[in-house]
Motif scaffolding. Structure first.
Motif, PDB file in Angstrom:
ATOM      1  N   THR A  35       0.848  -1.004   0.094  1.00 58.14           N
ATOM      2  CA  THR A  35      -0.025  -0.062  -0.004  1.00 58.14           C
ATOM      3  C   THR A  35       0.898   1.357   0.025  1.00 58.14           C
ATOM      4  O   THR A  35       1.998   1.275   0.496  1.00 58.14           O
ATOM      5  N   ALA A  36       0.292   2.308  -0.653  1.00 57.76           N
ATOM      6  CA  ALA A  36       0.976   3.582  -0.600  1.00 57.76           C
ATOM      7  C   ALA A  36       0.290   4.527  -0.943  1.00 57.76           C
ATOM      8  O   ALA A  36      -0.978   4.493  -1.520  1.00 57.76           O
ATOM      9  N   SER A  37       0.603   5.873  -0.704  1.00 60.06           N
ATOM     10  CA  SER A  37      -0.222   7.215  -0.972  1.00 60.06           C
ATOM     11  C   SER A  37       0.686   8.493  -1.097  1.00 60.06           C
ATOM     12  O   SER A  37       1.895   8.339  -1.047  1.00 60.06           O
ATOM     13  N   GLY A  38      -0.159   9.321  -1.532  1.00 68.57           N
ATOM     14  CA  GLY A  38       0.540  10.669  -1.675  1.00 68.57           C
ATOM     15  C   GLY A  38       0.243  11.317  -2.760  1.00 68.57           C
ATOM     16  O   GLY A  38      -0.837  11.593  -3.284  1.00 68.57           O
ATOM     17  N   ALA A  39       1.347  11.991  -3.588  1.00 66.71           N
ATOM     18  CA  ALA A  39       1.302  12.974  -4.580  1.00 66.71           C
ATOM     19  C   ALA A  39       0.562  12.388  -5.845  1.00 66.71           C
ATOM     20  O   ALA A  39       0.648  11.358  -6.170  1.00 66.71           O
ATOM     21  N   THR A  40      -0.545  13.339  -6.104  1.00 65.41           N
ATOM     22  CA  THR A  40      -1.071  13.031  -7.469  1.00 65.41           C
ATOM     23  C   THR A  40      -0.342  13.568  -8.730  1.00 65.41           C
ATOM     24  O   THR A  40      -0.728  12.913  -9.699  1.00 65.41           O
ATOM     25  N   GLN A  54       0.548  -7.238  -5.694  1.00 67.00           N
ATOM     26  CA  GLN A  54      -0.490  -6.112  -5.896  1.00 67.00           C
ATOM     27  C   GLN A  54       0.020  -4.881  -5.121  1.00 67.00           C
ATOM     28  O   GLN A  54      -0.017  -4.907  -3.841  1.00 67.00           O
ATOM     29  N   ILE A  55      -0.095  -3.870  -5.894  1.00 63.89           N
ATOM     30  CA  ILE A  55       0.390  -2.483  -5.494  1.00 63.89           C
ATOM     31  C   ILE A  55      -0.953  -1.537  -5.558  1.00 63.89           C
ATOM     32  O   ILE A  55      -1.475  -1.160  -6.542  1.00 63.89           O
ATOM     33  N   ASN A  56      -1.159  -1.051  -4.229  1.00 68.11           N
ATOM     34  CA  ASN A  56      -2.366   0.192  -4.125  1.00 68.11           C
ATOM     35  C   ASN A  56      -1.891   1.345  -4.009  1.00 68.11           C
ATOM     36  O   ASN A  56      -1.495   1.479  -2.530  1.00 68.11           O
ATOM     37  N   TYR A  57      -1.863   2.150  -4.900  1.00 65.06           N
ATOM     38  CA  TYR A  57      -1.568   3.534  -4.556  1.00 65.06           C
ATOM     39  C   TYR A  57      -2.533   4.433  -4.614  1.00 65.06           C
ATOM     40  O   TYR A  57      -3.434   4.599  -5.775  1.00 65.06           O
ATOM     41  N   GLN A  58      -2.981   5.170  -3.544  1.00 58.13           N
ATOM     42  CA  GLN A  58      -3.998   6.153  -3.442  1.00 58.13           C
ATOM     43  C   GLN A  58      -3.276   7.470  -3.384  1.00 58.13           C
ATOM     44  O   GLN A  58      -2.318   7.709  -2.409  1.00 58.13           O
ATOM     45  N   GLY A  59      -3.832   8.391  -4.189  1.00 61.51           N
ATOM     46  CA  GLY A  59      -3.394   9.750  -4.039  1.00 61.51           C
ATOM     47  C   GLY A  59      -4.054  10.558  -2.919  1.00 61.51           C
ATOM     48  O   GLY A  59      -3.774   9.972  -1.816  1.00 61.51           O
ATOM     49  N   GLY A  60      -4.272  11.750  -3.086  1.00 60.64           N
ATOM     50  CA  GLY A  60      -4.844  12.573  -1.998  1.00 60.64           C
ATOM     51  C   GLY A  60      -3.872  13.805  -1.674  1.00 60.64           C
ATOM     52  O   GLY A  60      -3.958  14.504  -0.783  1.00 60.64           O
ATOM     53  N   GLY A  61      -2.702  13.765  -2.418  1.00 56.73           N
ATOM     54  CA  GLY A  61      -1.851  14.935  -2.161  1.00 56.73           C
ATOM     55  C   GLY A  61      -0.429  14.401  -1.431  1.00 56.73           C
ATOM     56  O   GLY A  61      -0.480  13.462  -0.828  1.00 56.73           O
ATOM     57  N   SER A  62       0.491  15.272  -1.714  1.00 58.31           N
ATOM     58  CA  SER A  62       1.816  14.993  -1.042  1.00 58.31           C
ATOM     59  C   SER A  62       2.035  15.090   0.502  1.00 58.31           C
ATOM     60  O   SER A  62       2.318  14.196   1.346  1.00 58.31           O
ATOM     61  N   GLY A  63       0.898  15.921   1.015  1.00 57.39           N
ATOM     62  CA  GLY A  63       0.873  16.033   2.364  1.00 57.39           C
ATOM     63  C   GLY A  63       0.384  14.571   2.990  1.00 57.39           C
ATOM     64  O   GLY A  63       0.603  14.286   4.098  1.00 57.39           O
ATOM     65  N   LYS A  64      -0.739  13.976   2.360  1.00 62.11           N
ATOM     66  CA  LYS A  64      -1.433  12.946   2.991  1.00 62.11           C
ATOM     67  C   LYS A  64      -0.287  11.838   2.784  1.00 62.11           C
ATOM     68  O   LYS A  64      -0.121  10.943   3.855  1.00 62.11           O
ATOM     69  N   GLY A  65       0.398  11.756   1.855  1.00 66.34           N
ATOM     70  CA  GLY A  65       1.410  10.560   1.820  1.00 66.34           C
ATOM     71  C   GLY A  65       2.514  10.611   2.950  1.00 66.34           C
ATOM     72  O   GLY A  65       2.817   9.854   3.372  1.00 66.34           O
ATOM     73  N   ARG A  97      -5.600  24.564  -5.451  1.00 62.32           N
ATOM     74  CA  ARG A  97      -5.601  23.135  -4.769  1.00 62.32           C
ATOM     75  C   ARG A  97      -5.965  23.450  -3.213  1.00 62.32           C
ATOM     76  O   ARG A  97      -5.568  24.496  -2.610  1.00 62.32           O
ATOM     77  N   SER A  98      -6.864  22.682  -2.879  1.00 66.93           N
ATOM     78  CA  SER A  98      -7.514  22.627  -1.446  1.00 66.93           C
ATOM     79  C   SER A  98      -6.516  21.849  -0.451  1.00 66.93           C
ATOM     80  O   SER A  98      -6.844  22.157   0.821  1.00 66.93           O
ATOM     81  N   ASP A  99      -6.031  20.686  -0.935  1.00 62.82           N
ATOM     82  CA  ASP A  99      -5.260  20.042  -0.094  1.00 62.82           C
ATOM     83  C   ASP A  99      -3.833  20.138   0.119  1.00 62.82           C
ATOM     84  O   ASP A  99      -3.240  20.939  -0.669  1.00 62.82           O
ATOM     85  N   GLY A 100      -3.109  19.306   0.963  1.00 66.15           N
ATOM     86  CA  GLY A 100      -1.774  19.423   0.851  1.00 66.15           C
ATOM     87  C   GLY A 100      -1.175  19.014  -0.186  1.00 66.15           C
ATOM     88  O   GLY A 100      -1.240  17.743  -0.389  1.00 66.15           O
ATOM     89  N   SER A 101      -0.322  19.810  -1.015  1.00 68.61           N
ATOM     90  CA  SER A 101      -0.093  19.474  -2.093  1.00 68.61           C
ATOM     91  C   SER A 101       1.522  19.848  -2.683  1.00 68.61           C
ATOM     92  O   SER A 101       1.981  20.930  -2.608  1.00 68.61           O
ATOM     93  N   GLY A 102       2.297  18.978  -2.936  1.00 61.34           N
ATOM     94  CA  GLY A 102       3.804  19.162  -3.598  1.00 61.34           C
ATOM     95  C   GLY A 102       3.797  19.955  -4.659  1.00 61.34           C
ATOM     96  O   GLY A 102       4.591  21.020  -4.878  1.00 61.34           O
ATOM     97  N   THR A 103       2.464  19.769  -5.770  1.00 64.63           N
ATOM     98  CA  THR A 103       2.471  20.524  -6.869  1.00 64.63           C
ATOM     99  C   THR A 103       2.079  22.003  -6.147  1.00 64.63           C
ATOM    100  O   THR A 103       2.902  23.041  -7.002  1.00 64.63           O
ATOM    101  N   THR A 104       1.478  22.491  -5.384  1.00 62.20           N
ATOM    102  CA  THR A 104       1.131  23.616  -4.620  1.00 62.20           C
ATOM    103  C   THR A 104       2.588  24.053  -4.359  1.00 62.20           C
ATOM    104  O   THR A 104       2.932  25.311  -4.365  1.00 62.20           O
ATOM    105  N   ASN A 105       3.365  23.369  -3.540  1.00 60.51           N
ATOM    106  CA  ASN A 105       4.879  23.732  -3.144  1.00 60.51           C
ATOM    107  C   ASN A 105       5.544  24.497  -4.115  1.00 60.51           C
ATOM    108  O   ASN A 105       6.042  25.379  -3.920  1.00 60.51           O
ATOM    109  N   TRP A 106       5.556  23.631  -5.191  1.00 61.33           N
ATOM    110  CA  TRP A 106       6.474  23.995  -6.316  1.00 61.33           C
ATOM    111  C   TRP A 106       5.816  25.378  -7.179  1.00 61.33           C
ATOM    112  O   TRP A 106       6.634  26.287  -7.460  1.00 61.33           O
ATOM    113  N   PHE A 107       4.503  25.267  -7.296  1.00 67.74           N
ATOM    114  CA  PHE A 107       4.000  26.313  -7.962  1.00 67.74           C
ATOM    115  C   PHE A 107       4.037  27.651  -7.111  1.00 67.74           C
ATOM    116  O   PHE A 107       4.568  28.592  -7.750  1.00 67.74           O
TER     117      PHE A 107
END
Length: 362
Positions: free
Chosen positions: A34-39, A60-71, A165-175
């Motif tokens: 299982t993994a999560s994080g950046a979209t 079996q690898i289950n990757y859920q997005g949700g944003g870098s902050g969640k990861g 973006r309303s979530d904790g986001s690495g994309t937001t960080n760089w933008f």
């Protein structure tokens, strides 16, 4: 004759049963990761997971997005096996999750996407103009500063709807780091982080959420990873880089930006906070590009219910991502990792252990 026939059938049945039992006993145990994080890298990861399942059908690898902050939060709390983040860990995040290593997985572009009827890809924008739009200082598409650099376009007298973006986001960080680098007002009033207080705009979760909202909202603008704009067929701006060129985000212009990675680079165990390819000097380089990272504990035994077999599967999947699977990213316009990054990743992956025991990488 009848007795011989019956014996023959029995022997065949025994052989079939033995073969079936051997196949059952020798089949590799199913492993669930299982993994999560950046979209931001999620389209790329989805391709790598599908490809890897053909090679290792028991993994079996289950990757859920949700944003870098969640990861980062999920990895810190040890409820996932690895995480992804576009923003490298800060010093406080590294302290909260000691011995997490950074593994750059791919390099992508953050586009300025818009929905202006009858205006396709190529609207020219500069960094200061983009900052003023997201500050709410430029509110109309036919503002004189936009029309002045787009004399061939008839821009509408329509209000700009900003999507962020309303979530904790690495994309937001760089933008927001980019906006801080091109606008002193943005730097002093808003700043750069994975979450900020947006002066204006409508918040959405994930790159897919922003892409969907821009697609459905006329006269809107948003910042979105390139693969999502391709998936949704959203026009993107040509942004003026430090060399004075207006550059459209593509595989080639992202690769050109990646050439500016500094040397030497940190090891996987060190801080990557100061590594940036924003606003590089290359004539053909797109100005808003960034690596994105896989995050994993250096000793995987700290994750509850981790086994050596599972730890091995994690390391070998990541090895595959940073080697064989790089070509999968190209069709989604992610740049291939430069050789110096691959070498650092190899050293990092070889250093990962389970209960102090070395893990085979491939």
């Amino acid at each position: 004759m009848k007795t011989t026939y019956i014996i023959g059938i029995a022997v065949i049945a025994i052989i079939i049963g033995a073969v079936a039992a051997y196949a059952y006993l020798s089949a590799p145990e199913s492993i669930s990761i299982t993994a999560s994080g950046a979209t931001f890298p999620q389209p790329f990861l989805a391709e790598t997971i599908a490809e890897y399942s053909l090679i290792k059908s028991n993994v079996q690898i289950n990757y859920q997005g949700g944003g870098s902050g969640k990861g980062v939060t999920d990895l810190t709390n040890k409820i996932v096996d690895f995480a992804c983040s576009d923003a490298p860990l800060s010093s406080s995040q590294r302290a909260a999750a000691p011995n997490v290593v950074h593994i750059p997985e791919t390099i992508g572009a953050i586009t300025i996407a818009y929905n202006i009827p009858n205006i396709g890809t190529g609207l020219k924008l500069t960094g200061p103009i983009i900052a003023d739009i997201f500050l709410g200082k430029i509110t109309m598409w036919d503002d004189p500063v936009i029309t002045a650099i787009n004399p061939d376009l008839t821009l509408p007298h329509k209000a700009i709807t900003v999507i962020n973006r309303s979530d904790g986001s690495g994309t937001t960080n760089w933008f927001t780091k980019y906006l801080s680098s091109v606008s002193d007002t943005w730097k002093s009033q808003v700043g750069a982080n994975s979450t900020v207080q947006w002066p204006v705009g409508i918040g959405q979760s994930g790159n897919s959420g922003v892409a969907g909202t821009v697609t459905s909202t006329e006269y809107s603008i948003g910042y979105i990873e390139l693969a999502y704009t391709l998936e949704h067929n959203i026009p993107v701006a040509a942004i003026k880089n430090p060399a004075g060129s207006y550059i459209i985000p593509t595989l080639a212009s992202t690769t050109a930006a990646a050439k500016a990675l500094p040397s030497p680079l940190p090891s996987g165990s060190d801080s990557w906070e100061n590594i940036s390819i924003l606003n590089t000097s290359g004539t053909d380089a797109y100005p808003i590009a960034t690596p994105t990272y896989m995050l994993v504990y250096k000793d995987l035994s700290v994750i509850p219910e981790m086994t050596k077999e599972k730890a091995t599967a994690i390391v070998q999947y990541i090895w595959y991502v940073v080697h064989d699977d790089q070509q999968l990213g190209n069709k989604l316009q992610y740049a291939t990792l430069p050789s110096n990054l691959v070498e650092i990743n190899e050293t990092t992956l070889k250093s990962i252990t389970f209960n102090g025991e070395t893990i085979p990488t491939h």
